[in-house]
Scaffold this motif. Structure first.
Motif, PDB file in Angstrom:
ATOM      1  N   ALA A  32       0.774  -1.094  -0.021  1.00 66.13           N
ATOM      2  CA  ALA A  32      -0.110  -0.028  -0.048  1.00 66.13           C
ATOM      3  C   ALA A  32       0.782   1.226  -0.030  1.00 66.13           C
ATOM      4  O   ALA A  32       0.636   2.077  -0.608  1.00 66.13           O
ATOM      5  CB  ALA A  32      -0.729   0.129   1.164  1.00 66.13           C
ATOM      6  N   THR A  33       2.014   1.308   0.600  1.00 66.10           N
ATOM      7  CA  THR A  33       2.663   2.448   0.674  1.00 66.10           C
ATOM      8  C   THR A  33       3.368   2.799  -0.562  1.00 66.10           C
ATOM      9  O   THR A  33       3.773   3.689  -1.217  1.00 66.10           O
ATOM     10  CB  THR A  33       3.997   2.167   1.903  1.00 66.10           C
ATOM     11  OG1 THR A  33       3.223   1.782   3.010  1.00 66.10           O
ATOM     12  CG2 THR A  33       4.778   3.351   1.881  1.00 66.10           C
ATOM     13  N   PHE A  34       3.941   1.440  -1.253  1.00 60.22           N
ATOM     14  CA  PHE A  34       4.406   1.514  -2.631  1.00 60.22           C
ATOM     15  C   PHE A  34       3.578   2.083  -3.443  1.00 60.22           C
ATOM     16  O   PHE A  34       4.011   3.265  -4.475  1.00 60.22           O
ATOM     17  CB  PHE A  34       5.069   0.274  -3.094  1.00 60.22           C
ATOM     18  CG  PHE A  34       6.161  -0.300  -2.288  1.00 60.22           C
ATOM     19  CD1 PHE A  34       6.752   0.382  -1.243  1.00 60.22           C
ATOM     20  CD2 PHE A  34       6.095  -1.814  -2.200  1.00 60.22           C
ATOM     21  CE1 PHE A  34       7.798  -0.216  -0.468  1.00 60.22           C
ATOM     22  CE2 PHE A  34       7.269  -2.417  -1.190  1.00 60.22           C
ATOM     23  CZ  PHE A  34       8.083  -1.569  -0.502  1.00 60.22           C
ATOM     24  N   ILE A  35       2.353   1.863  -3.280  1.00 61.67           N
ATOM     25  CA  ILE A  35       1.168   2.391  -4.442  1.00 61.67           C
ATOM     26  C   ILE A  35       1.175   3.719  -3.888  1.00 61.67           C
ATOM     27  O   ILE A  35       0.986   4.828  -4.804  1.00 61.67           O
ATOM     28  CB  ILE A  35      -0.060   1.684  -4.253  1.00 61.67           C
ATOM     29  CG1 ILE A  35       0.237   0.160  -4.969  1.00 61.67           C
ATOM     30  CG2 ILE A  35      -1.118   2.264  -4.715  1.00 61.67           C
ATOM     31  CD1 ILE A  35      -1.123  -0.702  -4.448  1.00 61.67           C
ATOM     32  N   ALA A  36       1.001   4.269  -2.709  1.00 62.07           N
ATOM     33  CA  ALA A  36       0.883   5.640  -2.367  1.00 62.07           C
ATOM     34  C   ALA A  36       1.817   6.366  -2.664  1.00 62.07           C
ATOM     35  O   ALA A  36       1.645   7.618  -3.025  1.00 62.07           O
ATOM     36  CB  ALA A  36       0.726   5.647  -0.796  1.00 62.07           C
ATOM     37  N   VAL A  37       3.226   5.985  -2.778  1.00 61.38           N
ATOM     38  CA  VAL A  37       4.296   6.685  -3.128  1.00 61.38           C
ATOM     39  C   VAL A  37       3.782   7.209  -4.864  1.00 61.38           C
ATOM     40  O   VAL A  37       4.178   8.345  -4.938  1.00 61.38           O
ATOM     41  CB  VAL A  37       5.496   5.856  -3.216  1.00 61.38           C
ATOM     42  CG1 VAL A  37       6.594   6.623  -4.095  1.00 61.38           C
ATOM     43  CG2 VAL A  37       6.070   5.791  -1.851  1.00 61.38           C
ATOM     44  N   LEU A  38       3.454   6.576  -5.487  1.00 58.03           N
ATOM     45  CA  LEU A  38       3.145   6.855  -6.887  1.00 58.03           C
ATOM     46  C   LEU A  38       1.590   7.514  -7.014  1.00 58.03           C
ATOM     47  O   LEU A  38       1.495   8.567  -7.927  1.00 58.03           O
ATOM     48  CB  LEU A  38       2.957   5.586  -7.779  1.00 58.03           C
ATOM     49  CG  LEU A  38       4.030   4.605  -7.755  1.00 58.03           C
ATOM     50  CD1 LEU A  38       3.817   3.490  -8.577  1.00 58.03           C
ATOM     51  CD2 LEU A  38       5.126   5.430  -8.646  1.00 58.03           C
ATOM     52  N   LEU A  39       0.650   7.371  -6.361  1.00 56.54           N
ATOM     53  CA  LEU A  39      -0.796   7.839  -6.395  1.00 56.54           C
ATOM     54  C   LEU A  39      -1.396   8.894  -5.402  1.00 56.54           C
ATOM     55  O   LEU A  39      -1.919   9.737  -5.634  1.00 56.54           O
ATOM     56  CB  LEU A  39      -1.699   6.690  -6.728  1.00 56.54           C
ATOM     57  CG  LEU A  39      -1.593   5.806  -7.659  1.00 56.54           C
ATOM     58  CD1 LEU A  39      -2.615   4.623  -7.566  1.00 56.54           C
ATOM     59  CD2 LEU A  39      -1.445   6.479  -8.974  1.00 56.54           C
ATOM     60  N   ALA A  40      -0.567   8.794  -4.123  1.00 57.81           N
ATOM     61  CA  ALA A  40      -1.164   9.548  -3.157  1.00 57.81           C
ATOM     62  C   ALA A  40       0.107   9.883  -2.031  1.00 57.81           C
ATOM     63  O   ALA A  40       0.143   9.476  -0.894  1.00 57.81           O
ATOM     64  CB  ALA A  40      -2.368   8.867  -2.426  1.00 57.81           C
ATOM     65  N   PRO A  41       0.892  10.532  -2.362  1.00 55.42           N
ATOM     66  CA  PRO A  41       2.014  10.987  -1.703  1.00 55.42           C
ATOM     67  C   PRO A  41       1.870  11.437  -0.172  1.00 55.42           C
ATOM     68  O   PRO A  41       2.513  11.348   0.820  1.00 55.42           O
ATOM     69  CB  PRO A  41       2.919  12.000  -2.457  1.00 55.42           C
ATOM     70  CG  PRO A  41       2.451  11.548  -3.996  1.00 55.42           C
ATOM     71  CD  PRO A  41       0.882  11.297  -3.652  1.00 55.42           C
ATOM     72  N   ARG A  42       0.645  12.276  -0.033  1.00 55.73           N
ATOM     73  CA  ARG A  42       0.244  12.604   1.200  1.00 55.73           C
ATOM     74  C   ARG A  42      -0.165  11.622   2.364  1.00 55.73           C
ATOM     75  O   ARG A  42       0.079  11.889   3.505  1.00 55.73           O
ATOM     76  CB  ARG A  42      -0.983  13.559   1.216  1.00 55.73           C
ATOM     77  CG  ARG A  42      -2.098  12.900   0.793  1.00 55.73           C
ATOM     78  CD  ARG A  42      -3.386  13.914   0.729  1.00 55.73           C
ATOM     79  NE  ARG A  42      -4.568  13.467   0.384  1.00 55.73           N
ATOM     80  CZ  ARG A  42      -5.117  12.665  -0.724  1.00 55.73           C
ATOM     81  NH1 ARG A  42      -3.859  12.856  -1.779  1.00 55.73           N
ATOM     82  NH2 ARG A  42      -5.890  12.013  -1.017  1.00 55.73           N
ATOM     83  N   TRP A  43      -0.203  10.365   1.808  1.00 56.19           N
ATOM     84  CA  TRP A  43      -0.423   9.218   2.600  1.00 56.19           C
ATOM     85  C   TRP A  43       0.771   8.526   3.105  1.00 56.19           C
ATOM     86  O   TRP A  43       0.833   7.601   3.910  1.00 56.19           O
ATOM     87  CB  TRP A  43      -1.372   8.357   2.090  1.00 56.19           C
ATOM     88  CG  TRP A  43      -2.954   8.839   2.166  1.00 56.19           C
ATOM     89  CD1 TRP A  43      -3.453   9.451   0.948  1.00 56.19           C
ATOM     90  CD2 TRP A  43      -3.972   8.865   3.281  1.00 56.19           C
ATOM     91  NE1 TRP A  43      -4.768   9.806   1.409  1.00 56.19           N
ATOM     92  CE2 TRP A  43      -4.800   9.306   2.779  1.00 56.19           C
ATOM     93  CE3 TRP A  43      -3.790   8.677   4.510  1.00 56.19           C
ATOM     94  CZ2 TRP A  43      -5.986   9.749   3.518  1.00 56.19           C
ATOM     95  CZ3 TRP A  43      -5.060   8.724   5.413  1.00 56.19           C
ATOM     96  CH2 TRP A  43      -5.775   9.321   4.666  1.00 56.19           C
ATOM     97  N   VAL A  44       1.929   8.615   2.302  1.00 58.73           N
ATOM     98  CA  VAL A  44       3.371   7.962   2.676  1.00 58.73           C
ATOM     99  C   VAL A  44       3.637   7.908   4.062  1.00 58.73           C
ATOM    100  O   VAL A  44       3.894   7.021   4.479  1.00 58.73           O
ATOM    101  CB  VAL A  44       4.171   8.429   1.581  1.00 58.73           C
ATOM    102  CG1 VAL A  44       5.622   7.551   1.951  1.00 58.73           C
ATOM    103  CG2 VAL A  44       3.864   7.940   0.424  1.00 58.73           C
ATOM    104  N   ASP A  45       3.894   8.939   4.807  1.00 56.88           N
ATOM    105  CA  ASP A  45       4.286   9.350   6.115  1.00 56.88           C
ATOM    106  C   ASP A  45       3.466   8.302   6.935  1.00 56.88           C
ATOM    107  O   ASP A  45       4.270   7.366   7.671  1.00 56.88           O
ATOM    108  CB  ASP A  45       4.337  10.594   6.579  1.00 56.88           C
ATOM    109  CG  ASP A  45       5.465  11.455   5.944  1.00 56.88           C
ATOM    110  OD1 ASP A  45       6.535  10.630   5.590  1.00 56.88           O
ATOM    111  OD2 ASP A  45       5.485  12.718   6.002  1.00 56.88           O
ATOM    112  N   ALA A  46       2.074   8.357   6.906  1.00 55.93           N
ATOM    113  CA  ALA A  46       1.386   7.784   7.897  1.00 55.93           C
ATOM    114  C   ALA A  46       1.495   6.078   7.572  1.00 55.93           C
ATOM    115  O   ALA A  46       1.592   5.429   8.476  1.00 55.93           O
ATOM    116  CB  ALA A  46      -0.276   7.981   7.551  1.00 55.93           C
TER     117      ALA A  46
END
Length: 186
Positions: free
Chosen positions: A138-152
């Motif tokens: 999920a983090t790997f996908i967030a890096v590409l699509l939703a960077p604001r969620w990466v830290d959480a």
């Protein structure tokens, strides 16, 4: 020289599916197009599920497969994390947090193999370990699509990684104690 029967035990469909994650990791490192990277993460996710499912369905589970699967998993995660760090999408602290469980499991595997008083046991996937993998992906996908969620997500992966490390350590310890009691009784 390896015999044909040795090769047939290694070249099973589940092992080939597991090993494909190494090629997917290489592809991830080589390509930086978002759609391709998303497809590679998706393919890795599918193969991570399929290898075990096929092994159970076809009774092709093996010790070598149980070794290949986590190695392929770690290599895929390492390839993705390194790509993101090099590309500036992840900070070093995030990479360390994401990789914590993976590094600890490699250390644990070597300790379990090298410490003579630890009886060899079969490591099996546990639910918290599977959760780490799900949140890593999920983090790997967030890096590409939703960077604001990466830290959480990185924090969730880190916390689950610590819990998984403790869980696997306790499992190893309980199994060692159980094996010692069985040996004493027999």
């Amino acid at each position: 020289m390896a015999r044909a029967s040795d090769a047939s035990r290694v070249l099973t469909l589940p092992n080939i599916v597991s090993t494909s994650r190494v090629a997917l990791a290489i592809g991830f490192v080589a390509v930086d197009a978002v759609p391709v990277r998303l497809a590679l993460i998706g393919a890795a996710s599918i193969t991570d599920f399929l290898d075990g499912w096929i092994a159970r369905r076809t009774q092709a589970a093996s010790r070598i497969g149980a070794l290949i699967d986590p190695i392929a998993d770690r290599l895929f995660v390492l390839g993705v994390v390194l790509s993101y760090v090099i590309g500036g999408e992840l900070a070093i602290w995030q990479a360390v947090a994401i990789m914590f469980r993976d590094v600890m499991s490699v250390i644990g595997w070597f300790v379990a193999r090298r410490v003579s008083w630890l009886r060899p046991i079969t490591f099996r996937a546990r639910i918290v370990g599977k959760l780490v993998t799900v949140f890593q992906l999920a983090t790997f996908i967030a890096v590409l699509l939703a960077p604001r969620w990466v830290d959480a997500l990185v924090i969730v992966v880190a916390v689950l990684g610590v819990v998984a490390t403790v869980d696997y350590t306790l499992m190893l310890w309980r199994e060692r104690v159980r094996t010692d009691r069985t040996d004493e009784a027999g």
